[in-house]
Design a protein around this motif. Sequence first.
Motif, PDB file in Angstrom:
ATOM      1  N   TYR A   1      18.856 -49.291  -4.854  1.00 36.07           N
ATOM      2  CA  TYR A   1      17.683 -48.878  -5.627  1.00 36.07           C
ATOM      3  C   TYR A   1      16.625 -48.214  -4.745  1.00 36.07           C
ATOM      4  O   TYR A   1      16.151 -47.122  -5.056  1.00 36.07           O
TER       5      TYR A   1
ATOM      6  N   PHE B   1      17.606 -44.751  -3.592  1.00 32.12           N
ATOM      7  CA  PHE B   1      17.537 -43.757  -4.660  1.00 32.12           C
ATOM      8  C   PHE B   1      16.092 -43.343  -4.911  1.00 32.12           C
ATOM      9  O   PHE B   1      15.782 -42.154  -4.965  1.00 32.12           O
TER      10      PHE B   1
ATOM     11  N   SER C   1      13.317 -39.209  -5.860  1.00 33.66           N
ATOM     12  CA  SER C   1      12.291 -39.346  -6.898  1.00 33.66           C
ATOM     13  C   SER C   1      11.596 -38.033  -7.246  1.00 33.66           C
ATOM     14  O   SER C   1      10.917 -37.952  -8.256  1.00 33.66           O
TER      15      SER C   1
ATOM     16  N   ARG D   1      19.234 -41.267 -13.727  1.00 25.46           N
ATOM     17  CA  ARG D   1      18.199 -42.272 -14.023  1.00 25.46           C
ATOM     18  C   ARG D   1      18.559 -43.222 -15.158  1.00 25.46           C
ATOM     19  O   ARG D   1      18.229 -44.398 -15.087  1.00 25.46           O
TER      20      ARG D   1
ATOM     21  N   LEU E   1      20.341 -46.147 -13.522  1.00 27.93           N
ATOM     22  CA  LEU E   1      19.692 -46.828 -12.415  1.00 27.93           C
ATOM     23  C   LEU E   1      19.262 -48.228 -12.840  1.00 27.93           C
ATOM     24  O   LEU E   1      18.586 -48.401 -13.850  1.00 27.93           O
ATOM     25  N   SER E   2      19.677 -49.235 -12.079  1.00 26.31           N
ATOM     26  CA  SER E   2      19.290 -50.622 -12.363  1.00 26.31           C
ATOM     27  C   SER E   2      18.555 -51.190 -11.155  1.00 26.31           C
ATOM     28  O   SER E   2      18.317 -50.485 -10.176  1.00 26.31           O
TER      29      SER E   2
ATOM     30  N   GLY F   1      20.440 -50.598  -8.088  1.00 23.72           N
ATOM     31  CA  GLY F   1      20.632 -49.196  -7.748  1.00 23.72           C
ATOM     32  C   GLY F   1      21.645 -48.517  -8.639  1.00 23.72           C
ATOM     33  O   GLY F   1      21.801 -48.863  -9.808  1.00 23.72           O
ATOM     34  N   LEU F   2      22.349 -47.556  -8.065  1.00 19.46           N
ATOM     35  CA  LEU F   2      23.417 -46.837  -8.774  1.00 19.46           C
ATOM     36  C   LEU F   2      24.740 -47.304  -8.202  1.00 19.46           C
ATOM     37  O   LEU F   2      25.069 -46.993  -7.061  1.00 19.46           O
TER      38      LEU F   2
END
Length: 72
Positions: free
Chosen positions: A12, A15, A20, A44, A47-48, A51-52
Amino acid sequence: MNQYYFTLNIPYQTFVAHYSGAASSVLVVTDNGIRIQLPAIRFRPFLSQIGLKGRFRLITDQNNKFVKLEVL
């Protein structure tokens, strides 16, 4: 339609720190070794807090224009 499969594992914080900006993009390498650059904003929805992470499928039209990105 073209389909490309790839795996991502981006934490996360990485990323958010790197992707951003509005013009930022993510470079992925498909299972077949093809490099594809996609706008970070396309990821996006996936995205959690961690992360991805996971397997993805990118679908493009015959002109390689974006149609759909989905997590498998």
